[in-house]
Write an enzyme that holds these catalytic residues in place. Structure first.
Site, short mmCIF file in Angstrom:
data_model
loop_
_atom_site.label_atom_id
_atom_site.label_comp_id
_atom_site.label_asym_id
_atom_site.label_seq_id
_atom_site.Cartn_x
_atom_site.Cartn_y
_atom_site.Cartn_z
N CYS A 307 0.77 -1.10 0.17
CA CYS A 307 -0.30 -0.05 -0.43
C CYS A 307 0.64 1.45 0.10
O CYS A 307 0.44 2.45 -0.36
CB CYS A 307 -1.17 0.48 1.52
N ARG A 337 9.42 -10.89 -0.24
CA ARG A 337 10.04 -10.46 1.70
C ARG A 337 10.77 -11.17 1.62
O ARG A 337 11.46 -12.36 1.47
CB ARG A 337 8.81 -10.31 2.44
N GLU A 339 12.42 -13.65 3.27
CA GLU A 339 11.92 -14.21 5.13
C GLU A 339 13.63 -15.21 5.20
O GLU A 339 13.83 -15.85 6.35
CB GLU A 339 11.13 -15.52 4.40
N ARG A 348 4.85 -19.63 4.25
CA ARG A 348 6.73 -18.55 4.33
C ARG A 348 7.22 -18.24 3.12
O ARG A 348 8.35 -19.80 2.99
CB ARG A 348 6.84 -19.04 5.15
N GLU A 356 -4.64 -6.29 -2.08
CA GLU A 356 -4.31 -5.07 -0.43
C GLU A 356 -5.60 -4.38 -0.64
O GLU A 356 -5.72 -3.75 -1.87
CB GLU A 356 -3.30 -4.23 -1.39
N ASP A 417 -5.22 -9.62 13.78
CA ASP A 417 -3.98 -11.00 13.53
C ASP A 417 -5.88 -11.83 13.17
O ASP A 417 -6.30 -12.56 14.39
CB ASP A 417 -3.41 -11.43 13.58
N GLU A 430 -0.96 -17.19 10.98
CA GLU A 430 -1.60 -15.43 10.92
C GLU A 430 -1.66 -15.55 9.07
O GLU A 430 -0.58 -16.04 8.38
CB GLU A 430 -0.78 -14.97 11.14
N ASN A 433 -4.73 -9.99 7.71
CA ASN A 433 -4.45 -9.20 8.88
C ASN A 433 -5.50 -7.48 8.88
O ASN A 433 -5.86 -7.61 7.31
CB ASN A 433 -3.52 -8.74 9.72
N CYS A 459 -5.62 -0.66 6.26
CA CYS A 459 -5.58 -1.81 5.47
C CYS A 459 -5.42 -2.47 5.91
O CYS A 459 -4.84 -3.13 7.13
CB CYS A 459 -3.71 -1.02 4.44
N ARG A 466 -1.10 -17.59 2.19
CA ARG A 466 -1.58 -17.77 3.25
C ARG A 466 -3.05 -18.71 3.37
O ARG A 466 -3.59 -19.54 4.20
CB ARG A 466 -1.77 -16.25 4.06
#
Length: 500
Positions: A307, A337, A339, A348, A356, A417, A430, A433, A459, A466
């Site tokens: 975002c 990302r 990790e 993950r 988003e 979460d 998770e 969120n 957001c 996930r």
């Protein structure tokens, strides 16, 4: 906390004739140096000397009026005295020594910007700042509050272990127990059945027709149950985040260990790259060390939080009251990302797919929108996906960076979460969120409301990997075990790609 500063004011001319006036000024400076501090506290001049066109002085202080602030407080009234009576101006200031002493129960071993040396003795940290000829900290840095940020950083490091503060977590709600239909790792099962394969990069997957259809079904559920009923408009956010964006969003405080950096070539001139291309033609290997010499410094990184780049659309603008709340979403690309060693299956990963959802308006509008979204999520997870899930109130990333962890400090802002149990190992993951970010983004990107009321934003990221991990770990890959509402939306299983 103690400060010791040696500095000098540079004057436009010899001030020998003004020495008496300067002495009188410094003799009466206590009011300036202790203003705002408790009685008997503040800063004091321990020594000063006039040397022609330079005034050298030493200042000691506590945390209430820090030595560098005391120096800046002296500059203007000193200028007025010398200017009016002697036609001498204060041209600037130089720092020759700056030391900070802080009580601590441990040493700080990480390098701090502008700090030349750190020593730990008898329960106190002694910092020597990088000043003097060739030093990094001078007038500009003093005026830009660099010493205050050094102190804030130091306090942050002393209050937390390296890697960040412990996150607040508080259970809000938990669904009724549901008997799982599956007891194995869904990633391993998808690999066996040919639904997915590892990509060429770490933490990356290639999704076959079956897995992709599961993802698209999740997307359709979000569109039908959230986006259309609540009137969200689709946008396309950039997927390269520049440093300017991350500075305004706050991510620049600590995002570095988790981002994929983006470096442009120093030039696109083929002649500049010819030796790289020739090397590959001869060896069929990419000369990475040579490539490193030919790329420029990072301009930012690949999409991390999705975002922040949206806010460039609103940056510096004033929004009409009639346009609020603004509700938009983006599903145009991947997020990335790094990790580290934490990658596992599709739950993950380094490369992932998200929808988003972003909204902004007055505080009341943002909180109302958050409640509507929570209602939509509950309907989806309870009535369509039929998950075993729970919600928890946690500290969002930006509040953790500012040392705020308790519910009482959030005043309506914070993160919820959504977690689902993984039957094959008993852990909770998770998988969703929802964050109310308060004034963080509107202030950072200077977005205002016509009414003058403070703007808030929120957001919520729908992570398809996930969702798949939560759903498939509980229901398995056999559609016969899937909830009726999900099967109705899923339709026919597409034919996958088979191999000899």
């Amino acid at each position: 906390m103690k400060f010791y500063l040696e500095a000098s004011f540079r004057l436009s001319g010899d001030a020998t004739m003004a020495e008496a006036a300067i002495s009188d000024f410094f003799g009466k400076a206590a009011g300036i140096l202790q203003k705002g501090a408790p009685e008997g506290q503040g800063a004091k001049i321990t020594e000063w000397k006039l040397d022609g066109s330079r005034i050298n002085l030493s200042i000691e202080s506590d945390r209430f009026v820090r030595a560098h602030d005391a120096l800046l407080r002296l500059r203007r009234p000193l200028s007025e005295i010398l200017g009016k009576q002697y036609r001498i101006g204060v041209r600037g200031l130089d720092i020759s020594k700056f030391e900070i002493e802080v009580e601590s129960d441990r040493n700080i071993e990480h390098k701090i910007p502008y700090v030349r040396d750190i020593k730990y003795e008898n329960g106190r940290l002694h910092l020597s700042l990088d000043v003097g000829p060739g030093g990094a900290l001078g007038q500009s840095e003093i005026e830009n509050r660099i010493p205050d940020r050094i102190v804030s950083l130091l306090e942050d490091k002393l209050q937390s272990s390296y890697g960040g503060k412990t996150e607040h977590w508080e259970l809000l709600w938990e669904s009724e127990p549901r008997e799982p239909k599956f007891q194995r790792d869904p990633t391993e099962e998808m690999v066996k059945q040919g639904w997915i394969k590892h990509g060429s990069s770490r933490g990356q997957w290639i999704y076959g027709p079956e897995a992709t259809h599961v993802f698209r079904t999740f997307e359709q559920i979000v569109l039908e149950e959230i986006i259309r009923p609540l009137g969200y408009l689709e946008m396309i956010f950039p997927k390269l985040d520049t440093w300017d964006v991350w500075k305004k969003s706050g991510h620049a405080k600590g995002v570095y260990p988790e981002i994929y950096f983006v470096c442009p070539p120093k030039t696109r001139d083929p002649a500049f790259w010819e030796e790289v291309m020739d090397y590959y033609k001869v060896t069929h290997e990419v000369p990475l060390e040579l490539v490193k010499e030919k790329i420029d410094v990072p301009i930012g990184g690949m999409c991390y939080a999705q975002c922040p780049t949206f806010w460039g659309f609103l940056q510096g603008m004033t929004l009409p009251n009639s346009e609020l709340p603004i509700t938009v979403f983006d599903r145009s690309g991947t997020s990335h990302r790094y990790e580290s060693g934490g990658i596992h299956g599709i739950e993950r990963v380094d490369e992932f797919h998200r929808i988003e959802i972003v909204w902004l308006g007055t505080k009341e509008q943002v909180l109302e929108q958050a409640e509507k979204l929570k209602g939509c999520y509950k309907h989806i997870f309870e009535d369509i996906l039929e998950l075993r899930w729970r919600t928890a109130w946690v500290t969002p990333w930006f509040m953790a960076q500012e040392g705020k962890t308790g519910l009482a400090e959030m005043s309506g802002a914070g993160t919820v979460d959504y977690e689902a149990v993984l039957p094959y190992n008993g852990n909770w993951i998770e998988f969703q969120n929802l964050s109310v970010n308060g004034e963080k983004y509107p202030k950072g990107f200077t977005v205002k409301a016509q009414s003058g009321d403070a703007l808030w934003s929120g957001c919520s990221g729908v992570g398809l990997e996930r969702w798949a991990s939560a759903f498939l770990s509980q229901k398995g890959l056999d559609p016969a075990n899937w909830p009726a509402e999900f099967k109705k939306r899923f339709g026919e299983m597409p034919k996958g790609i088979r191999f000899l």
